[in-house]
Design a protein around this motif. Structure first.
Motif, mmCIF file in Angstrom:
data_model
loop_
_atom_site.group_PDB
_atom_site.id
_atom_site.type_symbol
_atom_site.label_atom_id
_atom_site.label_comp_id
_atom_site.label_asym_id
_atom_site.label_seq_id
_atom_site.Cartn_x
_atom_site.Cartn_y
_atom_site.Cartn_z
ATOM 1 N N GLN A 122 0.816 -1.212 0.000
ATOM 2 C CA GLN A 122 0.000 0.000 0.000
ATOM 3 C C GLN A 122 0.850 1.262 0.000
ATOM 4 N N THR A 123 1.964 1.240 0.753
ATOM 5 C CA THR A 123 2.764 2.461 0.914
ATOM 6 C C THR A 123 3.974 2.522 -0.009
ATOM 7 N N THR A 125 6.862 1.691 0.619
ATOM 8 C CA THR A 125 8.072 1.989 1.401
ATOM 9 C C THR A 125 8.564 0.748 2.133
ATOM 10 N N SER A 176 5.378 9.654 -0.218
ATOM 11 C CA SER A 176 5.440 8.238 -0.582
ATOM 12 C C SER A 176 6.623 7.515 0.036
ATOM 13 N N GLY A 179 6.104 5.725 4.532
ATOM 14 C CA GLY A 179 5.469 4.514 5.043
ATOM 15 C C GLY A 179 4.081 4.771 5.571
ATOM 16 N N PHE A 181 1.725 6.682 3.481
ATOM 17 C CA PHE A 181 0.976 7.228 2.349
ATOM 18 C C PHE A 181 0.564 6.118 1.401
ATOM 19 N N ASP A 182 -0.692 6.131 0.987
ATOM 20 C CA ASP A 182 -1.198 5.161 0.016
ATOM 21 C C ASP A 182 -0.814 5.646 -1.378
ATOM 22 N N TRP A 188 -3.296 9.784 2.764
ATOM 23 C CA TRP A 188 -2.664 9.140 3.914
ATOM 24 C C TRP A 188 -3.369 7.822 4.201
ATOM 25 N N SER A 189 -2.609 6.782 4.434
ATOM 26 C CA SER A 189 -3.138 5.441 4.663
ATOM 27 C C SER A 189 -3.742 5.332 6.068
ATOM 28 N N ALA A 192 -1.808 2.565 8.040
ATOM 29 C CA ALA A 192 -0.471 2.969 8.493
ATOM 30 C C ALA A 192 -0.553 4.029 9.582
#
Length: 493
Positions: A122-123, A125, A176, A179, A181-182, A188-189, A192
């Motif tokens: 998803q991220t 990272t 991005s 860790g 961020f989608d 923003w996720s 996370a």
């Protein structure tokens, strides 16, 4: 007076500014260095105000050299930094840099959790202490009073951006690499952020890398010696800007950079996921990804060789000449001597902070020069490991490497890298790839369709086929030996 754009790279060790005219000429440049503090083992911190002052000095130096205003300016910046600030943008704590490893145990726990792969996909990272995700969890567990006082958690670029515009905004590229961020939804996720214990309101507003403002704070503009209406493009991260500045716009050509550490990067329209190797996927813009992997042991390992094998504590330019002259005395493959270069642990593709350096297959005929050559080959094997991982993951063949960093001045190192990778190596003759990339982003945002001529590439070497054959056999052993020794490495204190 030639009109120009101003590119500024906010790096870990220095900030650099370059003025580039629309016909591709570098008109002026400035660079200001600063220190890193390590108050405890594993800590890597900097004073963000010190970096702001370096930024101010760089802009002033260039504008005063030319004595006229830029048409616009844009930014490149180091990734993974974290600063806790109050609602007025004042830092409440030293900035934690990408190199900080205090959250190592946290990263390990996340990597071994059930949600790890989905979080990585998803991220984009890698799950590593460098990521702000892990840093935030460490702060919550170890300094909750600071967390309670914090209005926003931001990067160094956001810190400078706020001083310019009094707005908390972050480009997709820097976001991005957090860790948090989608990279598909460009938001923003939730997962996370919940894991990190923050809300999107505690983070900056994400914007595209071509996002532009023309309302610099009046007092700040005067401090910088520029007009408050100067257009400023938010830009991207240093790695993404370096790919743009190095003319890497497909998966056939990769950028390979060696400084203290090293990295291999390609440009792709889609992410390239490999959970085991944790290739990174950072955004250059909303539909372009810079994918690759970074290694810890680049120039820092070469300096270790010079200090400990040549016994030269004060490293100068002549020290490198001595090293490479000694290496040239030994044939490719070091007569079977093999070196694992993981002196400082490593990132891609093994992601093993407990790994260590090791010489193998030591025989009576091996001299000091053999050890030197084997060590250099080991550094190149580790970078080739990233290249091979990228190729196999994405089902591509990288044909050429555009190389940069101080190592390009060593024919021995460049030839060794060419022979091990089997690739054509070229160098783009530019002032600084990250800074040039920031300028190209600025150009596209402010003058769509306009181009700046770039210097023709110079092909510096092809591989020597017979050497490549030797290295192909040695490289397969290199990869296997790490797996064989991994458990034993972890057993040492």
């Amino acid at each position: 007076m030639l009109p120009y754009l101003l590119g500024i790279d906010i790096g870990t060790g220095s900030t650099k500014a370059v003025a580039l005219s629309f016909d591709g000429a570098v008109l002026a440049s400035a660079q200001h260095h600063y220190d890193i503090s390590s108050p405890q083992q594993g800590y890597s911190e900097q004073d963000p105000e010190m970096i702001w002052q370096a930024f101010v000095s760089c802009v002033n130096d260039v504008v005063k050299q030319l004595n006229y205003q830029p048409e616009g300016m844009g930014f490149s910046s180091a990734m993974h930094s974290l600063i806790a600030v109050d609602k007025g943008g004042k830092a409440l704590h030293p900035m934690i840099t990408w190199a900080d490893t205090r959250s190592e145990a946290i990263a390990k726990n996340i990597r071994e959790s059930a949600q790890a792969e989905e979080l990585y996909r998803q991220t984009g990272t890698p799950i590593h202490p460098m990521s702000p995700l892990c840093k935030l969890i460490w702060l919550r567990e170890n300094d909750n009073e600071l967390v309670k006082k914090t209005a926003k958690f931001i990067s160094i670029k956001e810190y400078i951006w706020y001083k310019l515009f009094n707005h908390f905004e972050v480009d997709y590229s820097i976001a991005s690499a957090t860790g948090l961020f989608d990279i598909k939804s460009l938001t923003w996720s939730t997962e996370a952020c919940n894991l990190a214990g923050v809300t999107p309101a505690q983070l900056s507003e994400p914007v595209n890398t071509n996002y532009t403002r023309r309302d610099i704070d009046e007092q700040t503009a005067a401090l910088l010696s520029i007009a408050a209406s100067t257009p400023v493009v938010i830009g991207a991260s240093d790695g993404c800007c370096a790919n743009l500045g190095s003319q890497i716009n497909d998966t056939i050509t990769a950028a390979l950079t060696i400084g203290t550490s090293g990295a291999v990067r390609i440009t792709s329209k889609t992410p390239i996921y490999n959970f085991k190797a944790m290739t990174f996927n950072y955004l250059l813009n909303e539909n372009t990804y810079v994918c690759g992997g970074a290694v810890n042991n680049g120039g820092i390992a070469v300096d270790w060789l010079i200090r400990n094998f040549l016994n030269l504590k004060d490293i100068k330019e002549d020290s490198y000449h001595l090293l490479f002259a000694a290496i040239d005395e030994v044939p490719a493959g070091s007569d079977g001597l093999l070196f694992l270069p993981y002196l400082y642990g490593d990132r891609a593709p093994i992601w093993d902070s407990q790994s260590s350096g090791a010489f193998l297959n030591v025989k009576p005929q091996h001299t000091q020069n053999h050890f030197l050559r084997a060590a250099l080959e080991g550094i190149c094997y580790a970078l080739n490991d990233v290249i091979v991982t990228l190729e196999s993951t994405a089902n591509i063949t990288i044909e050429r490497l555009n190389i940069s960093g101080g190592f390009v001045n060593s024919k021995t190192w460049v030839q060794t890298l060419a022979d091990i990778t089997g690739k054509k190596l070229s160098v783009i003759q530019q002032e600084d790839a990250s800074t040039i990339g920031a300028i190209l982003l600025t150009l596209d945002a402010l003058f769509p369709g306009k181009t700046i001529p770039t210097t023709d590439e110079t092909i510096i070497t092809d591989c020597i086929p017979q050497n490549h054959d030797v290295y192909l056999r040695a490289f397969s052993k290199f990869r296997k030996v790490y797996q064989d020794l991994k458990e034993s490495m972890h057993g040492f204190e």
